[in-house]
Scaffold this active site. Structure first.
Site: not given
Ligand SMILES: NC(=O)c1ccc[n+]([C@@H]2O[C@H](COP(=O)([O-])OP(=O)(O)OC[C@H]3O[C@@H](n4cnc5c(N)ncnc54)[C@H](OP(=O)(O)O)[C@@H]3O)[C@@H](O)[C@H]2O)c1
Length: 338
Positions: A12, A226, A176, A150, A233, A179-180
């Site tokens: 999600t 940011r 950046q 990223c 980015h 959404s990052g």
């Molecule tokens: N955003 C980017 O551009 C980007 C780029 C490269 C790498 N990343 C990495 O990719 C990962 C995800 O990033 P994101 O930006 O998508 O983060 P996010 O929007 O915060 O999404 C986190 C996801 O993990 C779930 N979650 C959180 N706590 C949890 C728990 N205790 N148990 C089970 N599920 C849990 C959340 O569910 P809910 O929605 O129910 O809270 C959500 O589906 C991170 O490690 C981040 O550093 C992100």
């Protein structure tokens, strides 16, 4: 052909949504299982997710039900590959557990990126590091393959084709998108009409990861900012080369880069240079085929053996979920999982 069953954990979030969108019609993979935090278990995807992407949610995923995180249930349902979009702190526990249960984990989290036998894989740049999964015990055991931060992904894509000229020094300033930081991320009070010249831990990640990905040891300096942009980015980069190279040779190296275009999620030209002086811009983040997988370069300058340019990477697609899917495709192709 039977598709390979996959799970998306963290389906999600900003990255999880991109997994769900890209896997909705994938030729090799089908999503068998999806998870989020406990509060969303048993809810239909469309009724609970805050959809962020700039196009409609695929109909086929709207009614998918979010399950609790249970490795045993995933196993019993025939899942082989797990795509992880969990926060690093949660991934640090979940990913080793999944690997130990025999799953093939492709992760966006930083939790395991710096383990010696865990590759930070970018197929165009370092496909040979995929073999590290054998050090983790594959085929008898499961494994974890990560993708880079990223910003580092965009940087590695633009620098890898220049490696043959000798890389002495890299200096990068990033711009950046919000959404990052994931969803809900920053407060709108902090980022509206503003730029924030600090992203905790980001500069250190870039400085460390680019060396591991490209197996080299140049001086690397980064500033990360940011900016109030949704996706994409931008990075302003200066590279000091060992050789004095013409701008034509740099453009030619980018143009010829892209040896894995037979994988479904890889564009024919993964690095595209545009001489238009106002390119690239975050508005182009979802351009290209597949959408968001191309890294755009522009603003090329030469000062002796120093080369300057600007690049754009889609942080949630090539820089995250799309990169992971491409990594899984590279694994499936090399090890013949189908
Ligand atoms: N955003 C980017 O551009 C980007 C780029 C490269 C790498 N990343 C990495 O990719 C990962 C995800 O990033 P994101 O930006 O998508 O983060 P996010 O929007 O915060 O999404 C986190 C996801 O993990 C779930 N979650 C959180 N706590 C949890 C728990 N205790 N148990 C089970 N599920 C849990 C959340 O569910 P809910 O929605 O129910 O809270 C959500 O589906 C991170 O490690 C981040 O550093 C992100």
């Amino acid at each position: 052909m039977n598709k390979i069953k996959v799970a998306v954990i963290g389906a999600t979030g900003a990255v999880g949504q991109v997994f769900m969108w890209m896997l909705a019609n994938h030729p090799w993979f089908e999503v068998e299982y999806l998870t989020a935090s406990a509060a969303r278990v048993n809810q239909a995807y469309a009724s609970t997710v805050h959809w962020l992407l700039p196009f409609e949610m695929p109909h086929s995923i709207r009614d998918r039900v979010i399950s609790e995180f249970s490795a045993e249930t995933m196993k019993s349902r025939g899942v082989q590959i797990v795509f992880s979009a969990l926060p690093a702190s949660v991934a640090a526990e979940a990913e080793p557990l999944l690997r130990d249960m025999g799953f093939y984990v492709f992760s966006n989290a930083s939790a395991m990126r710096y383990f010696k036998n865990v590759p930070i894989l970018i197929p165009e740049a370092n496909i040979e590091t995929l073999e590290l999964i054998e050090d983790q015990g594959y085929p008898e055991k499961g494994f974890v393959v990560t993708n880079a931060n990223c910003v580092t992904t965009g940087l590695a894509m633009a620098i890898a084709p220049l490696k043959k000229f000798g890389i002495k020094e890299i200096s990068v300033c990033s711009y950046q998108s919000v959404s990052g930081a994931g969803y809900p991320g920053l407060s709108s009070f902090d980022i509206t009409d503003n730029c924030i010249p600090y992203i905790g831990g980001e500069e250190e990640k870039i400085e460390k990861e680019i060396k591991k990905i490209l197996s080299m040891d140049p001086i690397v300096d980064a500033y990360c900012v940011r900016v109030p942009v949704m996706f994409g980015h931008l990075e302003a980069v200066w590279v000091t080369l060992e050789q004095d190279v013409s701008t034509e040779s740099i453009i030619d190296a980018w143009d010829k880069f892209g040896s894995v275009s037979h994988l479904p999620s890889t564009p024919g030209h993964p690095v595209l240079y545009d001489s238009e002086p106002t390119s690239p811009q975050p508005k182009q983040a979802f351009w290209g085929t597949p959408k968001g997988m191309v890294v755009y370069t522009g603003r090329l300058k030469k000062r002796g053996n120093r080369i300057g340019f600007v690049l754009l990477v889609n942080n949630v697609v090539k820089g995250a979920a799309g990169g992971s899917i491409q990594n899984a495709e590279a694994f499936v192709e090399k090890y013949g999982l189908i």
